[in-house]
Structures are given as structure tokens and as C-alpha cells.
Design a protein around this motif. Structure first.
Motif, PDB file in Angstrom:
ATOM      1  N   ILE A   1      39.263  32.509  44.075  1.00 20.37           N
ATOM      2  CA  ILE A   1      40.568  32.717  44.725  1.00 20.37           C
ATOM      3  C   ILE A   1      40.995  31.515  45.574  1.00 20.37           C
ATOM      4  O   ILE A   1      42.010  30.878  45.279  1.00 20.37           O
ATOM      5  N   PRO A   2      40.262  31.148  46.638  1.00 20.05           N
ATOM      6  CA  PRO A   2      40.740  30.002  47.424  1.00 20.05           C
ATOM      7  C   PRO A   2      40.721  28.685  46.652  1.00 20.05           C
ATOM      8  O   PRO A   2      41.669  27.896  46.757  1.00 20.05           O
TER       9      PRO A   2
ATOM     10  N   GLY B   1      36.286  45.838  49.240  1.00 25.54           N
ATOM     11  CA  GLY B   1      37.224  45.681  50.344  1.00 25.54           C
ATOM     12  C   GLY B   1      36.702  44.758  51.421  1.00 25.54           C
ATOM     13  O   GLY B   1      37.490  44.111  52.132  1.00 25.54           O
ATOM     14  N   GLY B   2      35.377  44.686  51.582  1.00 25.32           N
ATOM     15  CA  GLY B   2      34.796  43.740  52.524  1.00 25.32           C
ATOM     16  C   GLY B   2      34.627  42.368  51.911  1.00 25.32           C
ATOM     17  O   GLY B   2      34.752  41.340  52.583  1.00 25.32           O
ATOM     18  N   CYS B   3      34.350  42.339  50.595  1.00 20.12           N
ATOM     19  CA  CYS B   3      34.145  41.049  49.920  1.00 20.12           C
ATOM     20  C   CYS B   3      35.399  40.177  49.961  1.00 20.12           C
ATOM     21  O   CYS B   3      35.322  38.960  50.135  1.00 20.12           O
ATOM     22  N   ILE B   4      36.575  40.791  49.837  1.00 20.41           N
ATOM     23  CA  ILE B   4      37.815  40.007  49.808  1.00 20.41           C
ATOM     24  C   ILE B   4      38.058  39.289  51.125  1.00 20.41           C
ATOM     25  O   ILE B   4      38.828  38.319  51.193  1.00 20.41           O
TER      26      ILE B   4
ATOM     27  N   ILE C   1      44.230  44.867  53.076  1.00 20.14           N
ATOM     28  CA  ILE C   1      45.514  45.354  52.559  1.00 20.14           C
ATOM     29  C   ILE C   1      46.592  44.287  52.707  1.00 20.14           C
ATOM     30  O   ILE C   1      47.335  43.977  51.762  1.00 20.14           O
ATOM     31  N   ALA C   2      46.692  43.705  53.909  1.00 18.58           N
ATOM     32  CA  ALA C   2      47.716  42.693  54.160  1.00 18.58           C
ATOM     33  C   ALA C   2      47.490  41.448  53.306  1.00 18.58           C
ATOM     34  O   ALA C   2      48.424  40.904  52.697  1.00 18.58           O
ATOM     35  N   GLU C   3      46.234  40.994  53.247  1.00 25.77           N
ATOM     36  CA  GLU C   3      45.943  39.759  52.514  1.00 25.77           C
ATOM     37  C   GLU C   3      46.173  39.929  51.009  1.00 25.77           C
ATOM     38  O   GLU C   3      46.764  39.066  50.355  1.00 25.77           O
ATOM     39  N   LEU C   4      45.722  41.032  50.448  1.00 26.09           N
ATOM     40  CA  LEU C   4      45.884  41.254  49.010  1.00 26.09           C
ATOM     41  C   LEU C   4      47.339  41.470  48.639  1.00 26.09           C
ATOM     42  O   LEU C   4      47.774  41.086  47.544  1.00 26.09           O
ATOM     43  N   GLY C   5      48.109  42.099  49.530  1.00 27.13           N
ATOM     44  CA  GLY C   5      49.538  42.265  49.254  1.00 27.13           C
ATOM     45  C   GLY C   5      50.233  40.933  49.066  1.00 27.13           C
ATOM     46  O   GLY C   5      51.028  40.750  48.134  1.00 27.13           O
ATOM     47  N   VAL C   6      49.923  39.971  49.930  1.00 26.78           N
ATOM     48  CA  VAL C   6      50.520  38.635  49.804  1.00 26.78           C
ATOM     49  C   VAL C   6      50.007  37.941  48.548  1.00 26.78           C
ATOM     50  O   VAL C   6      50.778  37.303  47.813  1.00 26.78           O
ATOM     51  N   MET C   7      48.708  38.051  48.282  1.00 26.56           N
ATOM     52  CA  MET C   7      48.118  37.370  47.122  1.00 26.56           C
ATOM     53  C   MET C   7      48.761  37.832  45.819  1.00 26.56           C
ATOM     54  O   MET C   7      49.065  37.010  44.936  1.00 26.56           O
TER      55      MET C   7
ATOM     56  N   PHE D   1      44.054  37.326  34.560  1.00 22.19           N
ATOM     57  CA  PHE D   1      42.772  37.194  35.264  1.00 22.19           C
ATOM     58  C   PHE D   1      42.932  37.439  36.762  1.00 22.19           C
ATOM     59  O   PHE D   1      42.248  38.299  37.346  1.00 22.19           O
ATOM     60  N   PHE D   2      43.841  36.697  37.397  1.00 16.52           N
ATOM     61  CA  PHE D   2      43.937  36.781  38.862  1.00 16.52           C
ATOM     62  C   PHE D   2      44.625  38.060  39.330  1.00 16.52           C
ATOM     63  O   PHE D   2      44.190  38.669  40.307  1.00 16.52           O
ATOM     64  N   LEU D   3      45.690  38.480  38.642  1.00 15.90           N
ATOM     65  CA  LEU D   3      46.346  39.717  39.058  1.00 15.90           C
ATOM     66  C   LEU D   3      45.427  40.918  38.818  1.00 15.90           C
ATOM     67  O   LEU D   3      45.380  41.850  39.630  1.00 15.90           O
ATOM     68  N   GLY D   4      44.676  40.877  37.709  1.00 14.70           N
ATOM     69  CA  GLY D   4      43.729  41.951  37.444  1.00 14.70           C
ATOM     70  C   GLY D   4      42.639  42.008  38.504  1.00 14.70           C
ATOM     71  O   GLY D   4      42.260  43.097  38.982  1.00 14.70           O
ATOM     72  N   MET D   5      42.122  40.861  38.903  1.00 15.51           N
ATOM     73  CA  MET D   5      41.088  40.817  39.930  1.00 15.51           C
ATOM     74  C   MET D   5      41.632  41.305  41.276  1.00 15.51           C
ATOM     75  O   MET D   5      40.973  42.080  41.987  1.00 15.51           O
ATOM     76  N   GLU D   6      42.832  40.886  41.623  1.00 18.01           N
ATOM     77  CA  GLU D   6      43.420  41.297  42.905  1.00 18.01           C
ATOM     78  C   GLU D   6      43.758  42.784  42.917  1.00 18.01           C
ATOM     79  O   GLU D   6      43.622  43.450  43.954  1.00 18.01           O
ATOM     80  N   LEU D   7      44.198  43.309  41.802  1.00 21.55           N
ATOM     81  CA  LEU D   7      44.465  44.751  41.726  1.00 21.55           C
ATOM     82  C   LEU D   7      43.169  45.553  41.885  1.00 21.55           C
ATOM     83  O   LEU D   7      43.168  46.638  42.483  1.00 21.55           O
TER      84      LEU D   7
END
Length: 848
Positions: A150-151, A347-350, A497-503, A531-537
Motif C-alpha cells: 500500500i504505501p 483492522g489492526g494490520c491496516i 475506517i477513516a483511513e480505508l475510506g480515503v484509500m 488488486f488494490f480495491l479488492g484488498m482495501e475492501l
């Protein structure tokens, strides 16, 4: 500049017959093969030569200046004079300045992601307790690959390149898309916008056909336009929510280390200390990014070095076998061993990737290369070492998962590291705060957030800003958040929640950029989004599964911010469309002018309105309310263009609204969403007049070439076609001349001007056809003398109210919510230090 002000002017409804019911549909301009713009309505008969005016009222049927061949819009002709592209404000930096910039980058951009080792494993192992060494290696493997994918891969290698001329964030992506396709819901786009230096549209490639289909689909579908805007607003609301939860999480985690060093400290005391730290943090925010960034940059450098050093120490002392975590098979084993608990642990890993969006949103403060190089060669290696060291400690001390970072610190270095960690946490909180400031400024410029006071904290970097209202609002919400949620796990879930919403919003917008602008291979685009949208979802499903534990508060906050932006955008769009519909026709102006016999008084009147084309209905209200108007009228439209910066030489575009003798012009003042609008009104007036003179000279030169020796068709509209009077200051003015009807009875005496000063005898001027150069000089002289007589700002304050037969929801939104926001937002006149004696306000209410 002032767009509008509240005032005590008289109010009228749109039922008054001052405005023609013109069509609300805007006229789009297309470009021929030879790059000449032709209006839709004139494509068939555009070759016919028509002299007279270069007018703006498409529906009124008035004349336009038609040149040989396809018609060229005067705005577009004027916009061709481009001095060159904007220079990168970092390109001339010396080696020493680049080192200073790197320190500032650490202090502003990487504080958030750099402090993630304080809490990532704490939250993960709270949700999925350690049952064996394989669980530690599996959780570590999950963290390592999340951090790399991700980063590093998504943001550093891909998203950072989707910047809008150095500007990052969700609204910068939206602006970039708006520049390449007409997806903005506000119909004020002009062909001349594309002539701005920083517009820089991408040259078509082999993928052009697919790109054009996407562009056409976006432009023709109102549903897709609204959906795109809602995605952007949702992402921005999550950024603001992130600005609340980031300080709470970082500071609480760092101060929580006191419980390891001092066993007597309780959670309530940690909370009180955290609140005190937050107050200090937001109090120093006003000192600016450069000053604070330089002050805390070395502290972040020490923090990253400490993080790497502690990681190496633990690897050597405890168990270096954790290096096996680089094999992704351990992720599969971790899920197999823990099943549902492993899913909750996501949820903690993100949290290890928090701050990734800050790298992009804070890009306006630094260059892409400086962010990329600093992350790759310093930030990422230190983070990897830090997580490896914590995992090595847990291999032999599985009971120390709570506050694992502080537990694995060598005893001799505990208090210095705790101090550095607290400083780093305070710094990391600034990363999302500055990102929030940037996003709000961008959204304000694009009409999606109420105007607020913005302070530019750096003379060199325009992107470095401070918004006092937002700063104290974020502080209040942070304190409330810390006091209402006691558990680090609950705060971490809200953080996710906030971080994944932006991502997720960023992933969708970057995908559109790839298809529409970059025009790269469809296989690469699909691979990226899947790949990335699936992982973030997947990560998002995990944090939503724990939303009932108190983290729902951040969702409510984000929804409230979304509604504020949506209501403001909806009301602003409705107001603009109503003004377009109610704009005056040229026929009605002529009728009003001849019937009212309005007197032209010395001076220049700048009538501010939001219409990019057409004559605003508020002008009719001025005519019927006031017995006189100024000898020169300029309709000034403040227009934000979807680019970061507009050069000052490209700031103004002019068009003549009426024949020469009427001295009425249209001026569009163009700004980018990164531009500073805090200008002295005298400097603004001087630049406006200089730009107007430049336009008149160019117009005279073009007409001289077109006439090819023919008689000047506009001689009858010249200044000499009227009887003149000499004012006390020596200026020559036409008095008591109907506003929009030519003065023909030259034997009629001139009435005295409505003034307490004595007027000198009238002076007759020869009205015969004169040389074009003399006509030009007379008009320029008239402008200068009008400027010397003074400039008055005519502010039309337009409000909207819902009709009585409107739906209840519409009445509630327009009459109460939007009205409340409009009443409490910053007025446009605040951007200019205009004396009150130079202001005149007239109010008008539109029923929508």
C-alpha cells in the motif's frame, strides 16, 4: 476580490420582470481542426460577416464580432498570450536547501506512517491473541506485505504521479479529471480555460479512442457526474475524519508508554496528559509548516534512527528467525490457525499503512522526488526493522503484546525513547492536520465547502496554509474523541475506517486518471483497480465488523462533514443555475436604458457576479434602484479554474459587452485552487486596468487588420458621438446619456450633473470619423481618467429561497441548512481591503 457580501440592500424576488427567462442550458464551444472555437448555434452561419459586438448572451440573438473564417472568441484570442509554463518551485534548490527540504519532509509527511509501530501489533494481538510463534510470524508477514504493497507500491510508485501539478489529495484528482472532461456540475467552463499555461492537457495516444469514449460517457451522464462528485466528497470527509482520529491515536499510544515505565499511572491520567498534549499541538499549528517542519524534522530523523536501532537490537538479542516472515505462505498459515480472529486482526494490520494518504495529500508542500526518495531510503527500512524487532521480542515474550514497542526497548534507553516517541506522535498528528487544510482549501475553491479564513504561512510556498476555524474545530473533536473512547483498540478501529475510506476513493479516482488521462494499457488498469480495491475492501470489511464498539462515532462525524459539503455544493449549483436562467437579455437592457435615461457619473464601477457569460439580473436591479451609474461598468466574475495556479499575466480576460461609447465590459478573474487571493485592492485595480488597456489595444489592432482600409464601422459608437462636459478635476464625461441608447440629438442641452460641485461649461467635440489610432487613444484616455475619478465596488448579494410548492426536504435544505452555512461563511469582500466608502450593495432573492 469580493464575490459577494451580505448587505442591507433592498430585496426582490425573481418574479419581477427585470430578467428574461433564458434557457438554463449553457452553450458549449467546440474546436475546429484549425483550433478555432465556434459556437454550436453559429456553426451553420458562422461564415457570414457580422460587425458590432462580441457579446455573451447566446439566447438574446445579439451581434458578435465575426472574423474571416471560423469565429474566434475574444476570450480565447486574449488567452493565446501565454508567457510559458509555471516553473517548479523546487527545481532551483541547491544541495543544502534539498537537505533542509528532506528534514521538513520528515516532519510533515512521514510523521503519521512513522509512528504506526507504536500501536499496530497492540491492536492486532488484542483481536487475535498469540497462541504460538507461528502466529507472530504470520502477523508480521501480514504487516510487512501490507506496508510494502500500500504505501510503497500503490502510493509511492503510482498515486504520487497522479498529482495535479504538484498538488495531491482527492480534490486535486477531481480537478485533474475536470480539466480533461467537463464533469463539473457548475456550467461555467470556457474554451479559454484550456489556454492557461498550467492546464497542460495530455496529447492523445494510441489509446485515444477508449479515452474519448470514457470522456463522452462522463460528460453526457448527469448520474455519473453526481456519482463522481459524491465519491470525492466522501473521500474528503474521510480525510477530515482522519484529521480528528490521527492525533487521538498517535498521542494516546505514545503517552500510554508511561504505564510501562510508571506502573502507578492509570488510564484516566494517560487520557488527561494526552488532552494537554493535543492542546499544545494545535496551538503551535499557526506557526506554519516550514517553521514547525524544520524544528521537528531532526526529531523525526532521530525517531526513525531509534526505530531501526531498536529493531536491530531485538533481532540480535531475541530471535532472528522472524525474517522468515518475508515468505507470504505464513499469511495463509496465520488465517488457517485463527480463521475469524485473523479476519478481525486485519483492522489492526491496516494501521501500519496509516499516513499513506498523508504522503499524497501533503504533496503540495514538497516535491514528488523528495517524498519518494525519503520514503524508500529512510522511512521504509526503519519501519521494517522496527516491526521485525518487535516480532523478535514477542517470539520469546508472547505475554508482552500490550505496549509491545515500549516493552522491547532496552532499559537504559527507555526514557529517552519515550520522549522521542511522544514528540514523534505530536509531529505525526500534524501530517493529517495539514492534509486536512489542503483538502478544505481545494474543496472551497471548487465550490464544495463554505469559504473560511485561510492564512498563508509561507511567502515562498503557496501551498503552506493554516485555517484557524478548522484547526480549533479539529482540536475540539479530538478532545471529545479521546474522552469518549477509552480503549486503544476502539480508536484504532475508527482510525482504520477513516483511513480505508480515503484509500478506496483514491483508488477509484486514480483508476479514472489512468483511463482518461494517462491512457495506459487496459490490462494494467484492471490489475491495479482489482488488486488494490479488492484488498482495501477486505480490510474495510474487517473494521466494519467491529464498528459497534464505539468507532461508529467517526462514521457519524464523516457523514456530517459529507452532508455539509454536499448541501453547500447543491445550494451553490442551484444558485448559479438560477442566475444563468434569470440573466438579462440585450433587448431588455436597451429597453431599460432608453426608458430610464440613467445618468453616467464619473468613475469605474466593478459589479461582482458569479456568471462567466451573460448579464446578471442583479444589474437590472441596480438600474432600477439607482438614478446613475458610473461612466465605465465592468462585470467582474471571480472564476476558479481546475488548475493549481494561474499566472498573474493570465489572470484577467476581457470582453466588450456593448458598443464602445457605452464603456461596459465583462472581466473574468481566473484563480487556481492553490492561488493566494489576499490582495491589496489598489494593486488589484491597477492590474485590472492594465489588462483592460492591453485588451483594447489588441482589439483595435485586430479590427484594423480586418477592416483592410474600409471605414471604421464603430466610429458612430466612439466617444465623440456624444456631447461632453468637463468635470472639476479636468476629466471629460458624457452626462445624462441613456445607458444603452445612442445619443443622437446633439442640439439638446446637457442637464447638469447631480453633484454639489460646479460643472464647467460643456465642450463640443467633432464627431466626424477619425483615425483608428486617435479613437484608440481617446478610449484609453477615457479609461485612465475614469480610474482617476475612483473605483467603486458594486456588490450584488444574491440569495435563494425554495418556492412554496417545493418538497419539504428541499425547503429544509435551502431555507435552513444552506442559508445557515451561507450566513456564517466568510464573505468574498474579506479578501480585499476595500474601504467601506468604496462599497455599494444591492440584494436580490431568487426563488428556486
Amino acid at each position: 476580490m469580493a464575490e459577494e457580501t451580505s448587505g442591507g440592500g433592498s430585496e426582490i424576488t425573481n418574479g419581477v420582470g427585470l430578467s428574461s427567462m433564458d434557457s438554463i442550458e449553457s452553450k458549449w464551444v467546440y474546436q475546429n481542426d484549425d483550433e478555432s472555437e465556434v459556437d454550436e448555434d453559429e456553426e451553420d452561419g458562422g461564415s457570414e460577416h457580422r460587425t458590432g459586438l462580441d457579446s455573451e448572451d447566446e439566447e438574446g440573438g445579439e451581434q458578435r464580432l465575426i472574423r474571416t473564417g471560423p469565429r474566434i472568441d475574444s476570450f480565447d484570442v486574449e488567452a493565446l498570450d501565454i508567457p510559458g509554463a509555471i516553473r517548479n518551485e523546487y527545481e532551483d534548490f541547491s544541495v543544502g536547501k534539498r537537505i533542509v527540504l528532506a528534514f521538513q519532509t520528515l516532519g510533515v509527511v512521514f510523521g503519521d506512517v512513522g509512528t504506526s509501530p507504536l500501536y499496530t501489533f497492540d491492536v492486532m494481538f488484542t483481536k487475535a491473541p498469540i497462541k504460538g510463534k507461528e502466529d507472530v510470524i504470520g502477523a508480521l508477514s501480514l504487516v510487512l506485505y501490507t506496508l510494502i504493497l500500500i504505501p510503497l507500491v500503490k502510493y509511492v510508485f503510482v498515486v504520487l504521479w497522479a498529482n495535479d501539478d504538484g498538488e495531491g489529495g482527492t480534490f486535486a484528482l477531481y480537478s485533474l479529471i475536470c480539466r480533461h472532461a467537463k464533469v463539473s456540475l457548475l456550467p461555467n467552463q470556457l474554451p479559454s480555460d484550456a489556454r492557461i499555461s498550467s492546464f497542460r492537457l495530455k496529447v492523445p495516444s494510441a489509446e485515444l479512442e477508449r479515452s474519448l469514449k470514457i470522456k463522452e460517457r462522463l460528460e453526457n451522464s448527469q448520474t455519473l457526474k453526481r456519482l463522481l462528485l459524491m465519491l470525492v466528497l466522501a473521500g474528503t470527509s474521510m480525510v477530515i475524519a482522519d484529521g480528528v482520529v490521527t492525533p487521538a491515536m498517535s498521542v494516546m499510544s505514545a503517552v500510554g508508554g508511561l504505564k510501562v515505565g510508571v506502573t502507578a499511572i492509570e488510564q484516566d491520567e494517560v487520557r488527561m496528559i494526552s488532552v494537554a498534549c493535543l492542546v499544545i499541538l494545535f496551538s503551535v499549528q499557526k506557526f506554519g509548516t516550514s517553521k514547525v517542519g524544520m524544528a521537528v524534522g531532526p526529531a523525526l530523523f532521530i525517531w526513525f534512527c531509534s526505530l531501526g536501532g531498536i529493531g536491530i537490537y531485538n533481532l540480535v538479542k531475541y530471535d532472528s528467525s522472524v525474517l522468515r516472515a518475508f515468505n507470504p505462505i505464513h499469511i495463509y498459515i496465520f488465517f488457517k490457525r485463527n480463521s475469524t480472529k485473523a479476519w478481525y486482526a486485519l483492522g489492526g494490520c491496516i494501521l501500519c499503512a496509516t499516513g499513506s494518504e498523508a504522503m499524497f495529500a501533503d504533496l503540495c508542500y514538497f516535491s514528488v522526488r523528495s517524498v519518494q526518495l525519503t520514503f524508500i531510503f529512510l522511512v521504509l527500512p526503519c519501519l521494517l526493522l522496527g516491526y521485525l524487532g518487535q516480532a523478535a521480542y514477542l517470539m520469546d515474550n508472547s505475554s508482552g503484546a500490550e505496549h509491545v514497542f515500549f516493552n522491547c526497548i532496552p532499559t537504559a534507553a527507555f526514557w529517552p525513547v519515550l520522549f522521542i516517541a511522544t514528540i514523534a506522535a505530536l509531529i505525526s498528528s500534524r501530517a493529517m492536520t495539514t492534509a486536512t487544510f489542503s483538502c478544505i482549501k481545494q474543496s472551497t475553491a471548487l465550490g464544495c465547502f463554505p469559504r473560511l479564513k485561510i492564512i498563508h504561512t509561507s511567502r515562498k510556498f503557496m501551498g503552506q496554509i493554516y485555517i484557524p476555524v478548522i484547526n480549533w474545530f479539529l482540536l475540539a473533536m479530538c478532545v471529545l474523541f479521546v474522552c469518549s473512547i477509552a480503549s486503544i483498540t476502539e480508536i484504532g478501529n475508527a482510525y482504520g475506517i477513516a483511513e480505508l475510506g480515503v484509500m478506496m476513493m483514491t483508488t477509484v479516482l486514480v483508476t479514472i486518471v489512468m483511463l482518461l488521462i494517462w491512457q495506459i494499457n487496459i490490462i494494467i488498469v484492471l490489475s491495479f483497480v482489482v488488486f488494490f480495491l479488492g484488498m482495501e475492501l477486505t480490510f474495510f470489511s474487517s473494521v466494519l465488523g467491529s464498528v459497534g464498539d464505539g468507532s461508529w462515532i467517526i462514521l457519524v462525524f464523516a457523514i456530517v462533514m459529507f452532508l455539509i459539503m454536499f448541501i453547500w455544493n447543491y445550494g451553490s449549483k442551484l444558485k448559479y443555475e438560477t442566475e444563468v436562467k434569470q440573466k438579462m437579455s440585450m433587448d431588455l437592457m436597451r429597453e431599460l436604458g432608453s426608458n430610464l435615461g440613467t445618468i453616467r457619473a464619473p468613475g469605474i464601477g466593478l459589479l461582482y457576479n458569479e456568471l462567466a457569460k451573460g448579464i446578471p439580473a442583479i444589474f437590472g436591479h441596480f438600474l432600477t434602484t439607482l438614478p446613475a451609474i458610473h461612466s465605465m461598468i465592468i462585470f467582474v466574475c471571480i472564476k476558479y479554474v481546475p488548475v493549481p495556479v494561474v499566472l498573474q499575466s493570465e489572470r484577467f480576460l476581457f470582453r466588450r459587452v456593448c458598443p464602445k461609447s457605452y464603456h461596459i465590459f465583462r472581466c473574468i478573474a481566473r484563480y487556481g485552487y492553490k492561488d493566494v487571493r489576499k490582495e491589496n485592492h489598489q494593486a488589484f485595480e491597477q492590474l485590472l486596468i492594465e489588462s483592460l488597456e492591453k485588451f483594447i489595444r489588441r482589439e483595435a489592432q485586430e479590427r484594423s487588420l480586418e477592416s483592410d482600409g474600409d471605414d471604421d464601422n464603430d466610429s458612430e459608437d466612439d466617444l465623440t458621438s456624444t456631447r461632453l462636459v468637463i468635470a472639476p478635476n479636468g476629466s471629460v464625461y458624457s452626462l445624462n446619456v441613456p445607458l444603452l441608447a445612442e445619443f443622437k440629438d446633439k442640439s439638446e442641452p446637457i442637464s447638469e450633473a447631480s453633484t454639489s460641485k460646479e460643472v464647467k461649461p460643456e465642450m463640443s467635440v467633432d464627431s466626424s470619423n477619425s483615425d483608428p489610432e486617435q479613437s484608440l487613444e481617446r478610449e484609453l484616455s477615457f479609461i485612465r481618467k475614469a480610474k482617476d475619478s475612483g473605483v467603486v465596488y458594486l456588490l450584488g448579494h444574491g440569495d435563494i429561497r425554495a418556492r412554496k410548492d417545493s418538497w419539504f426536504i428541499k425547503k429544509l435544505v435551502i431555507n435552513y441548512f444552506y442559508a445557515f452555512l451561507r450566513k456564517n461563511c466568510r464573505r468574498g469582500i474579506a479578501n480585499l481591503s476595500v474601504p467601506h466608502s468604496h462599497l455599494m450593495q444591492v440584494g436580490m432573492t431568487y426563488m428556486v
